[in-house]
Design a protein around this motif. Structure first.
Motif, mmCIF file in Angstrom:
data_model
loop_
_atom_site.group_PDB
_atom_site.id
_atom_site.type_symbol
_atom_site.label_atom_id
_atom_site.label_comp_id
_atom_site.label_asym_id
_atom_site.label_seq_id
_atom_site.Cartn_x
_atom_site.Cartn_y
_atom_site.Cartn_z
ATOM 1 N N THR A 89 37.739 107.547 -46.764
ATOM 2 C CA THR A 89 37.773 108.952 -47.139
ATOM 3 C C THR A 89 38.556 109.705 -46.075
ATOM 4 O O THR A 89 38.648 109.288 -44.922
ATOM 5 C CB THR A 89 36.361 109.546 -47.286
ATOM 6 O OG1 THR A 89 35.666 109.413 -46.050
ATOM 7 C CG2 THR A 89 35.588 108.860 -48.400
ATOM 8 N N THR A 91 39.053 113.846 -44.880
ATOM 9 C CA THR A 91 38.680 115.250 -45.037
ATOM 10 C C THR A 91 39.154 116.038 -43.833
ATOM 11 O O THR A 91 38.843 115.677 -42.691
ATOM 12 C CB THR A 91 37.141 115.400 -45.148
ATOM 13 O OG1 THR A 91 36.657 114.542 -46.171
ATOM 14 C CG2 THR A 91 36.754 116.836 -45.450
ATOM 15 N N ASP A 96 36.279 124.883 -46.955
ATOM 16 C CA ASP A 96 36.696 124.555 -48.319
ATOM 17 C C ASP A 96 37.532 123.283 -48.440
ATOM 18 O O ASP A 96 38.199 123.073 -49.442
ATOM 19 C CB ASP A 96 37.455 125.717 -48.966
ATOM 20 C CG ASP A 96 36.612 126.971 -49.059
ATOM 21 O OD1 ASP A 96 35.388 126.853 -49.267
ATOM 22 O OD2 ASP A 96 37.177 128.071 -48.896
ATOM 23 N N ILE A 98 38.289 119.447 -49.188
ATOM 24 C CA ILE A 98 37.689 118.476 -50.103
ATOM 25 C C ILE A 98 37.899 117.066 -49.568
ATOM 26 O O ILE A 98 38.847 116.804 -48.830
ATOM 27 C CB ILE A 98 38.262 118.590 -51.533
ATOM 28 C CG1 ILE A 98 39.750 118.236 -51.549
ATOM 29 C CG2 ILE A 98 38.038 119.970 -52.115
ATOM 30 C CD1 ILE A 98 40.274 117.894 -52.920
ATOM 31 N N ASP A 99 36.993 116.188 -49.947
ATOM 32 C CA ASP A 99 37.141 114.775 -49.618
ATOM 33 C C ASP A 99 38.192 114.167 -50.532
ATOM 34 O O ASP A 99 38.177 114.401 -51.742
ATOM 35 C CB ASP A 99 35.831 114.010 -49.845
ATOM 36 C CG ASP A 99 34.784 114.307 -48.798
ATOM 37 O OD1 ASP A 99 35.122 114.810 -47.725
ATOM 38 O OD2 ASP A 99 33.605 114.018 -49.072
ATOM 39 N N THR A 100 39.081 113.396 -49.944
ATOM 40 C CA THR A 100 39.995 112.593 -50.748
ATOM 41 C C THR A 100 39.754 111.134 -50.389
ATOM 42 O O THR A 100 39.179 110.823 -49.351
ATOM 43 C CB THR A 100 41.476 112.961 -50.493
ATOM 44 O OG1 THR A 100 41.790 112.759 -49.114
ATOM 45 C CG2 THR A 100 41.762 114.396 -50.885
ATOM 46 N N THR A 124 43.529 119.399 -55.095
ATOM 47 C CA THR A 124 43.189 120.569 -55.908
ATOM 48 C C THR A 124 44.424 121.254 -56.476
ATOM 49 O O THR A 124 44.304 122.078 -57.378
ATOM 50 C CB THR A 124 42.393 121.594 -55.074
ATOM 51 O OG1 THR A 124 43.162 121.943 -53.911
ATOM 52 C CG2 THR A 124 41.044 121.025 -54.649
#
Length: 155
Positions: A89, A91, A96, A98-100, A124
């Motif tokens: 993961t 981040t 704000d 997001i985890d990718t 996003t």
């Protein structure tokens, strides 16, 4: 080296060929002493990088821009298949964020080279994806230079 990005969905795929064996290319993704030499975009430094390179282990890094701004990120290693694949993961440590999920695959090519495929998702927006494409592209360029300059020493 070749780069491709998908434009029709919020994901990123980059591909590079390295003139080095797969085991060596995989190894430079596994230890802080290697990661500190190439992690981050062009002209960035890596003042801090820590890894617990095992499935379930955490990593955390700080990259510093030429202007002196620090960018912290962290994640967890989800899967490690030596020397074929790493899933982790990613981040950014900001509001704000997001985890990718990042998947890096290492494919041995017949002539002793390695094809690396980097995939990251979800994003996003296309702008967020394109920003990561530029940063990771420069990072992989630095990786190529690092491997080329040191491959005889690391065999």
């Amino acid at each position: 080296m070749h780069t491709t990005t998908t434009k029709d969905e919020p994901s990123l795929t980059l591909t590079r060929m390295f003139d080095a064996p797969r085991t060596l290319v995989f190894r430079v993704w596994t230890a802080p002493e290697h990661l500190a030499r190439w992690w981050g975009p062009k002209d960035f430094s890596v003042p801090s990088i820590k890894t617990d390179f095992r499935e379930g282990g955490a990593w955390r890094s700080c990259i510093r821009s030429p202007e002196g701004r620090d960018y912290w990120a962290h994640g967890t290693y989800r899967e490690i298949v030596t020397p074929e694949r790493i899933l982790f993961t990613f981040t950014w440590e900001e509001e704000d964020a997001i985890d990718t999920l990042v998947t890096v695959t290492f494919e041995e090519v017949d002539d002793g080279r390695t094809k690396l495929t980097f995939h990251q998702a979800p994003f996003t927006s296309t702008e967020a994806r394109d920003g990561h494409a530029e940063g990771w592209g420069e990072c992989l360029d630095r990786l190529g230079g690092y491997i080329e300059a040191r491959k005889e020493d690391m065999r």
